[in-house]
Write a protein that holds these residues in place. Sequence first.
Motif, PDB file in Angstrom:
ATOM      1  N   HIS A  80      -5.019  -3.662   7.443  1.00  0.00           N
ATOM      2  CA  HIS A  80      -4.483  -2.722   6.703  1.00  0.00           C
ATOM      3  C   HIS A  80      -2.820  -2.952   7.250  1.00  0.00           C
ATOM      4  O   HIS A  80      -2.774  -3.231   8.629  1.00  0.00           O
ATOM      5  CB  HIS A  80      -5.031  -1.394   7.118  1.00  0.00           C
ATOM      6  N   PRO A  81      -1.846  -2.358   6.562  1.00  0.00           N
ATOM      7  CA  PRO A  81      -0.310  -2.615   7.124  1.00  0.00           C
ATOM      8  C   PRO A  81      -0.146  -1.880   8.394  1.00  0.00           C
ATOM      9  O   PRO A  81       0.470  -2.438   9.393  1.00  0.00           O
ATOM     10  CB  PRO A  81       0.262  -1.887   6.100  1.00  0.00           C
ATOM     11  N   ILE A  82      -0.776  -0.790   8.748  1.00  0.00           N
ATOM     12  CA  ILE A  82      -0.808   0.025  10.017  1.00  0.00           C
ATOM     13  C   ILE A  82      -1.406  -1.034  11.316  1.00  0.00           C
ATOM     14  O   ILE A  82      -0.305  -1.243  12.443  1.00  0.00           O
ATOM     15  CB  ILE A  82      -1.103   1.165  10.142  1.00  0.00           C
ATOM     16  N   PRO A  83      -2.554  -1.154  11.361  1.00  0.00           N
ATOM     17  CA  PRO A  83      -3.027  -2.090  12.491  1.00  0.00           C
ATOM     18  C   PRO A  83      -2.344  -3.478  12.546  1.00  0.00           C
ATOM     19  O   PRO A  83      -2.010  -4.202  13.398  1.00  0.00           O
ATOM     20  CB  PRO A  83      -4.443  -2.027  12.414  1.00  0.00           C
ATOM     21  N   ASP A  84      -2.127  -3.835  11.360  1.00  0.00           N
ATOM     22  CA  ASP A  84      -1.497  -5.337  11.163  1.00  0.00           C
ATOM     23  C   ASP A  84       0.019  -5.411  11.797  1.00  0.00           C
ATOM     24  O   ASP A  84       0.128  -6.246  12.622  1.00  0.00           O
ATOM     25  CB  ASP A  84      -1.374  -5.567   9.906  1.00  0.00           C
ATOM     26  N   LEU A  85       0.702  -4.384  11.567  1.00  0.00           N
ATOM     27  CA  LEU A  85       2.150  -4.427  12.200  1.00  0.00           C
ATOM     28  C   LEU A  85       1.918  -4.239  13.536  1.00  0.00           C
ATOM     29  O   LEU A  85       2.847  -4.451  14.497  1.00  0.00           O
ATOM     30  CB  LEU A  85       2.927  -3.454  11.291  1.00  0.00           C
ATOM     31  N   THR A  86       0.901  -3.123  14.067  1.00  0.00           N
ATOM     32  CA  THR A  86       1.080  -2.775  15.284  1.00  0.00           C
ATOM     33  C   THR A  86       0.642  -4.027  16.096  1.00  0.00           C
ATOM     34  O   THR A  86       1.214  -4.115  17.194  1.00  0.00           O
ATOM     35  CB  THR A  86       0.114  -1.640  15.378  1.00  0.00           C
ATOM     36  N   LYS A 137       0.818  -1.015  -0.012  1.00  0.00           N
ATOM     37  CA  LYS A 137       0.007  -0.227  -0.019  1.00  0.00           C
ATOM     38  C   LYS A 137       0.823   1.251   0.079  1.00  0.00           C
ATOM     39  O   LYS A 137       0.421   2.278   0.551  1.00  0.00           O
ATOM     40  CB  LYS A 137      -1.099  -0.062   1.199  1.00  0.00           C
ATOM     41  N   GLY A 138       2.000   1.184  -0.676  1.00  0.00           N
ATOM     42  CA  GLY A 138       2.955   2.528  -0.721  1.00  0.00           C
ATOM     43  C   GLY A 138       3.783   2.597   0.666  1.00  0.00           C
ATOM     44  O   GLY A 138       4.492   3.668   0.445  1.00  0.00           O
ATOM     45  N   TYR A 139       3.574   1.988   1.701  1.00  0.00           N
ATOM     46  CA  TYR A 139       4.259   2.522   2.797  1.00  0.00           C
ATOM     47  C   TYR A 139       5.704   1.607   2.619  1.00  0.00           C
ATOM     48  O   TYR A 139       5.921   0.528   2.062  1.00  0.00           O
ATOM     49  CB  TYR A 139       3.772   1.683   4.025  1.00  0.00           C
ATOM     50  N   PRO A 140       6.857   2.095   3.173  1.00  0.00           N
ATOM     51  CA  PRO A 140       8.010   1.780   2.860  1.00  0.00           C
ATOM     52  C   PRO A 140       8.283   0.486   3.682  1.00  0.00           C
ATOM     53  O   PRO A 140       7.725  -0.078   4.422  1.00  0.00           O
ATOM     54  CB  PRO A 140       8.967   2.769   3.809  1.00  0.00           C
ATOM     55  N   GLY A 141       9.307  -0.444   3.290  1.00  0.00           N
ATOM     56  CA  GLY A 141       9.426  -1.771   3.587  1.00  0.00           C
ATOM     57  C   GLY A 141       9.880  -1.865   4.878  1.00  0.00           C
ATOM     58  O   GLY A 141       9.718  -2.747   5.853  1.00  0.00           O
ATOM     59  N   TYR A 142      10.511  -0.742   5.526  1.00  0.00           N
ATOM     60  CA  TYR A 142      11.005  -0.818   7.171  1.00  0.00           C
ATOM     61  C   TYR A 142       9.945   0.082   7.910  1.00  0.00           C
ATOM     62  O   TYR A 142      10.203   0.314   9.077  1.00  0.00           O
ATOM     63  CB  TYR A 142      12.084   0.007   7.165  1.00  0.00           C
ATOM     64  N   LEU A 143       8.559  -0.063   7.585  1.00  0.00           N
ATOM     65  CA  LEU A 143       7.571   0.358   8.505  1.00  0.00           C
ATOM     66  C   LEU A 143       7.621  -0.279   9.681  1.00  0.00           C
ATOM     67  O   LEU A 143       7.246   0.281  10.824  1.00  0.00           O
ATOM     68  CB  LEU A 143       6.114   0.371   7.973  1.00  0.00           C
ATOM     69  N   TYR A 144       7.693  -1.646   9.619  1.00  0.00           N
ATOM     70  CA  TYR A 144       7.622  -2.485  11.004  1.00  0.00           C
ATOM     71  C   TYR A 144       8.790  -2.063  11.745  1.00  0.00           C
ATOM     72  O   TYR A 144       8.527  -1.947  13.180  1.00  0.00           O
ATOM     73  CB  TYR A 144       7.996  -3.945  10.335  1.00  0.00           C
ATOM     74  N   SER A 145       9.949  -1.903  11.225  1.00  0.00           N
ATOM     75  CA  SER A 145      11.332  -1.512  12.274  1.00  0.00           C
ATOM     76  C   SER A 145      10.885  -0.213  12.743  1.00  0.00           C
ATOM     77  O   SER A 145      11.319   0.031  13.976  1.00  0.00           O
ATOM     78  CB  SER A 145      12.419  -1.543  11.683  1.00  0.00           C
ATOM     79  N   GLU A 146      10.300   0.712  12.041  1.00  0.00           N
ATOM     80  CA  GLU A 146      10.090   2.069  12.530  1.00  0.00           C
ATOM     81  C   GLU A 146       9.029   2.172  13.579  1.00  0.00           C
ATOM     82  O   GLU A 146       9.202   2.753  14.789  1.00  0.00           O
ATOM     83  CB  GLU A 146       9.532   3.034  11.362  1.00  0.00           C
ATOM     84  N   LEU A 147       7.939   1.270  13.426  1.00  0.00           N
ATOM     85  CA  LEU A 147       7.112   1.234  14.641  1.00  0.00           C
ATOM     86  C   LEU A 147       7.642   0.522  15.940  1.00  0.00           C
ATOM     87  O   LEU A 147       7.253   1.014  16.962  1.00  0.00           O
ATOM     88  CB  LEU A 147       5.871   0.485  13.985  1.00  0.00           C
ATOM     89  N   ALA A 148       8.314  -0.459  15.417  1.00  0.00           N
ATOM     90  CA  ALA A 148       9.077  -1.106  16.704  1.00  0.00           C
ATOM     91  C   ALA A 148       9.817  -0.243  17.332  1.00  0.00           C
ATOM     92  O   ALA A 148      10.108  -0.463  18.660  1.00  0.00           O
ATOM     93  CB  ALA A 148       9.542  -2.549  16.130  1.00  0.00           C
ATOM     94  N   MET A 196      -8.116   2.991  11.681  1.00  0.00           N
ATOM     95  CA  MET A 196      -7.789   1.958  10.609  1.00  0.00           C
ATOM     96  C   MET A 196      -8.472   2.427   9.194  1.00  0.00           C
ATOM     97  O   MET A 196      -9.799   2.715   9.402  1.00  0.00           O
ATOM     98  CB  MET A 196      -8.411   0.774  11.037  1.00  0.00           C
ATOM     99  N   PRO A 197      -7.807   2.682   8.093  1.00  0.00           N
ATOM    100  CA  PRO A 197      -8.327   3.151   6.913  1.00  0.00           C
ATOM    101  C   PRO A 197      -9.640   2.199   6.483  1.00  0.00           C
ATOM    102  O   PRO A 197      -9.465   0.870   6.683  1.00  0.00           O
ATOM    103  CB  PRO A 197      -7.280   3.065   5.977  1.00  0.00           C
ATOM    104  N   ASN A 198     -10.456   2.652   6.394  1.00  0.00           N
ATOM    105  CA  ASN A 198     -11.841   1.948   5.692  1.00  0.00           C
ATOM    106  C   ASN A 198     -12.109   0.752   7.004  1.00  0.00           C
ATOM    107  O   ASN A 198     -12.751  -0.262   6.656  1.00  0.00           O
ATOM    108  CB  ASN A 198     -11.396   1.130   4.557  1.00  0.00           C
TER     109      ASN A 198
END
Length: 481
Positions: A314-320, A272-283, A307-309
């Motif tokens: 979605h990647p944000i709640p999923d990785l969170t 969904k256009g988010y960078p591949g390092y989104l997980y490590s950024e949130l962590a 949560m979008p829609n």
Amino acid sequence: MDLQYIGLKEINGPLIFIDNVRDIGFEEVVEIKLNNGEIRHGRVVGIIGDLAAVLVFEGTKGLSLKNTTTKFLGHSMRLGLSEEILGRMFNGIGKPIDGLGPIYVEEELDINGLPLNPVSRKYPKNYIKTGISSIDGLTTLIRGQKLPIFSGAGMPHNELAVQIVKQAQIAETKGRSFGVVFAAMGVKNDVADYFKRSFEEAGVLEKVVMFLNLSNDPIIERLITPRCALTTAEYLAYKHDMHILVIMTDMTSYCEALREFSSSKGEIPGRKGYPGYLYSELASLYERAGIVHNAKGSVTQIPILTMPNDDITHPIPDLTGYITEGQIVLSRELHQKGIYPPVGVLPSLSRLMKDGIGEGFTRIDHQDMMNQLYASYARVMDARSLASVIGEDELGQVDKKYMQFGELFEKFFLAQGMNADRSIELTLDLGWDLLSILPKTELDRIDEKTLEEHYNQEQALKRFNVSNKVLIRELNNKEAM
């Protein structure tokens, strides 16, 4: 001798590129001087050979390719801190915005935090009381935990955040200091005013440190805001022995700023256009919660994200969800029924609550009551699904009883006013009264001794014969014990 560079190779959105640089480090702070003498600040976000990419906090408007002077300061971004920060308001990068002037700085800390040896972590125990039955009773917040709230557009997550700040208390009050660090990212001006006004009117501002990043502020500032908030929390927890609750809203705004920043750097996008390092950024943010051996303070986190829609995948709640220890999910269906807070019971959980409730923490019967409420409400969902197919009149007597229980549970346990501060005793007693509506034979998650002690159908029927409005008013006005 300070080395300064005159001129820029390229300007691209919020980024400037400087070539022929040497002896600089990643995330090093940069001072940028314009033709008119204005000073801006940035940090190094990329180094390729002798080419440095610098992110400008205040934006690149007005910068000149020929005459801009750049000075590398030799250290990463630091935040000046002292106990005076309690009761103060700052922008997203830690500059005071409350008109009370600068703070007296006792210590400057790197906003990225210090590496924490996992062996030095202490397992979280004991709970933080929020005064909200659906949280304290069913998804208890444990001190040192990271427990996010998954919300959606138009749902009352801001109101819930304010209520938690106003009512939150640690279980042990004697000789303990408790504070809240509140970080708002990408909020509108009226929402920021709502937060400030609510805390002032409730008289809790003196225990709150606020960081406000508005929607019209640079997105780069949004990437700094949670790190400033967490650095403040760590300082108060580990230097001044305070128990700190960090509330960060909205993490979706942070992630969208990160996506925009990643795109401006030309990085290859991920899902969904988010960078591949989104997980490590949130962590890198969420893992700064916890309790450390030999430290008297603690850091507890409640990140709030929309949560979008309403898509929990979605990647944000999923990785969170991968990083944190549970989640509190707000239900749009309950919200449309007018129930506040609209906490969806079944998808919500707190993975650490089993070690922070029960005897010595809340009450010995807490675990049994919570397990049975979950099981009974799940049966309510099954009964409602069946009723939607065959009609409620065709249900058996037990299923009809569950339908009745579900209505009472939502109206009296989940629903409570925005100013209602329920004690843990009131929450547990209310849960037992609701369970007593059901036949005793249906309560199969509770041992016989506990059931005999707390089951009282006659009292429950008498209590719930009172009109809904009267009962809710009684619960909301009852003093917290």
